[in-house]
Design an enzyme around this catalytic site. Structure first.
Site, PDB file in Angstrom:
ATOM      1  N   LYS A  12      -6.924  -2.286  18.108  1.00  0.00           N
ATOM      2  CA  LYS A  12      -8.757  -2.034  17.878  1.00  0.00           C
ATOM      3  C   LYS A  12      -7.587  -3.467  16.795  1.00  0.00           C
ATOM      4  CE  LYS A  12     -13.017  -2.051  17.922  1.00  0.00           C
ATOM      5  NZ  LYS A  12     -13.775  -2.670  19.315  1.00  0.00           N
ATOM      6  N   THR A  57     -10.595   1.246  22.781  1.00  0.00           N
ATOM      7  CA  THR A  57     -10.630   0.148  21.446  1.00  0.00           C
ATOM      8  C   THR A  57     -11.818   0.849  19.972  1.00  0.00           C
ATOM      9  OG1 THR A  57     -11.315  -1.228  21.578  1.00  0.00           O
ATOM     10  CG2 THR A  57      -9.193  -1.590  22.217  1.00  0.00           C
ATOM     11  N   ASP A  58     -13.095   1.015  21.183  1.00  0.00           N
ATOM     12  CA  ASP A  58     -14.042   1.859  20.091  1.00  0.00           C
ATOM     13  C   ASP A  58     -13.508   3.393  19.716  1.00  0.00           C
ATOM     14  OD1 ASP A  58     -16.523   1.837  19.702  1.00  0.00           O
ATOM     15  OD2 ASP A  58     -16.336   3.189  20.353  1.00  0.00           O
ATOM     16  N   PHE A 158      11.866 -30.399 -10.963  1.00  0.00           N
ATOM     17  CA  PHE A 158      12.553 -30.560  -9.467  1.00  0.00           C
ATOM     18  C   PHE A 158      13.539 -31.788  -9.370  1.00  0.00           C
ATOM     19  CE2 PHE A 158      11.826 -32.042  -4.698  1.00  0.00           C
ATOM     20  CZ  PHE A 158      13.451 -30.914  -4.160  1.00  0.00           C
ATOM     21  N   ARG A 175       6.801 -29.731 -14.913  1.00  0.00           N
ATOM     22  CA  ARG A 175       5.463 -30.080 -13.518  1.00  0.00           C
ATOM     23  C   ARG A 175       4.317 -28.379 -13.624  1.00  0.00           C
ATOM     24  NH1 ARG A 175       8.142 -29.259  -7.518  1.00  0.00           N
ATOM     25  NH2 ARG A 175       9.323 -27.666  -8.241  1.00  0.00           N
ATOM     26  N   GLN A 218      12.636 -22.557  -4.905  1.00  0.00           N
ATOM     27  CA  GLN A 218      13.676 -22.317  -3.899  1.00  0.00           C
ATOM     28  C   GLN A 218      14.598 -20.580  -4.710  1.00  0.00           C
ATOM     29  OE1 GLN A 218      13.779 -25.127  -3.338  1.00  0.00           O
ATOM     30  NE2 GLN A 218      13.550 -25.332  -1.028  1.00  0.00           N
ATOM     31  N   ASN A 244       3.774 -24.562  -1.463  1.00  0.00           N
ATOM     32  CA  ASN A 244       3.345 -25.104  -3.011  1.00  0.00           C
ATOM     33  C   ASN A 244       2.742 -25.786  -2.938  1.00  0.00           C
ATOM     34  OD1 ASN A 244       4.218 -26.696  -5.392  1.00  0.00           O
ATOM     35  ND2 ASN A 244       5.993 -27.030  -4.728  1.00  0.00           N
ATOM     36  N   HIS A 246       0.659 -28.367  -5.000  1.00  0.00           N
ATOM     37  CA  HIS A 246       0.579 -29.019  -5.982  1.00  0.00           C
ATOM     38  C   HIS A 246      -0.224 -29.611  -6.586  1.00  0.00           C
ATOM     39  CE1 HIS A 246       4.565 -29.976  -3.329  1.00  0.00           C
ATOM     40  NE2 HIS A 246       3.285 -29.855  -2.331  1.00  0.00           N
TER      41      HIS A 246
END
Length: 281
Positions: A12, A57-58, A158, A175, A218, A244, A246
């Site tokens: 569930k 599942t209930d 970078f 940046r 990284q 990332n 941007h």
């Protein structure tokens, strides 16, 4: 060539739970989203339509609510352990139970400089995550963070990357660095100070993001995981995912203006995705 049933599981998902624990001086609040999966001797349910070994599942959903009634949920890891133990104890044909829990975080509203006793403010999209997997032989517990949105306006660059005939990206040493952090770690033993460790790992993740002069996503990722493992023997490994997000510098020269890292446009797609697992050798 005979056809046989391979790996299979059922359960569930998206069982939502809000628990209010009423103390004399305050109310505590927990909100969880729970997913349950069971594996075991279920072949005949698939091949013969025999449901004699199928727990509905209930019923799994109802079990979440019933077991939450007994005790105040302190940590999702401990509640997950309670659930998997219940399913293995009551279903002898089940060989493995897995419960994944996501906690929506709430914080108290401050009124007149004091946390309110029973009023809360959403902490945003961030989720605390726990995964507990128990077989007849072993238990594995994982903790984590999802949707932790962070941004810093400098302290990131970078440069020095591969350039070929398709490269248009300009090098930069200044940046915006924005990402949505997902961290998932495995505890070295099934018993740990889950709440303290979660808060301290989250603190390390945020402080490293803020303070590290990042030459790349990284390196920030690796140093974060390395510091977590160096700080806590109770953590066996940690996996980090840093998409990332941007923020692109807008070209204002067409309007006769210089843009000195002031005006950006945020973009969600496409985005870089940096992921790694840091572990003990």
């Amino acid at each position: 060539m005979p056809i046989v049933l391979g790996q299979n599981n059922y359960g569930k998902s998206r069982v939502r739970l809000v628990q209010v624990t009423r103390h004399k001086d305050r109310h505590d609040l927990k909100e969880l989203n729970v997913a349950i999966q069971l594996q075991g001797d279920l072949t005949t349910a698939h091949t013969l339509g025999d449901n004699s070994k199928v727990l509905p599942t209930d019923t799994m959903k109802n079990t979440v609510y019933a077991l939450a009634k007994g005790d105040a949920i302190q940590n999702p890891e401990t509640f997950g352990a309670k659930l998997v133990s219940h399913f293995l104890d009551t279903q002898p044909h089940i060989s493995e139970a897995r419960v994944e829990l996501r906690e929506h975080l709430w914080k108290r509203i401050t009124v007149n400089g004091k946390p309110h006793r029973h009023s809360f403010l959403s902490a945003g999209n961030e989720r605390r995550v726990a995964v507990v997997t128990k077989s007849r032989a072993a238990t594995t517990v994982e903790g984590g963070i999802e949707e932790l949105l962070v941004l810093k306006t400098t302290g990131s660059g970078f440069a020095g990357y591969i350039k070929d005939r398709f490269t248009t990206l300009a090098e930069t040493n200044d940046r915006i660095f924005s990402t949505v952090i997902t961290a998932r770690w495995r505890y070295a033993t099934p018993e740990a100070d889950y709440g303290i460790l979660w808060r301290e790992i989250r603190r390390i993740v945020l402080e490293m993001f803020a303070e590290h002069e990042s030459p790349s996503v990284q390196q920030t990722l690796y140093l974060t995981g390395k510091l977590v493992l160096e700080t806590f023997d109770a953590i066996a490994e940690i996996r980090l995912s840093l998409p990332n997000k941007h923020c692109l510098l807008v070209n204002l020269r067409q309007f006769g203006m210089e843009n000195n890292n002031e005006i950006f446009v945020p973009t969600d797609e496409p985005h870089g995705l940096i992921e790694a697992t840091i572990q003990r050798s």
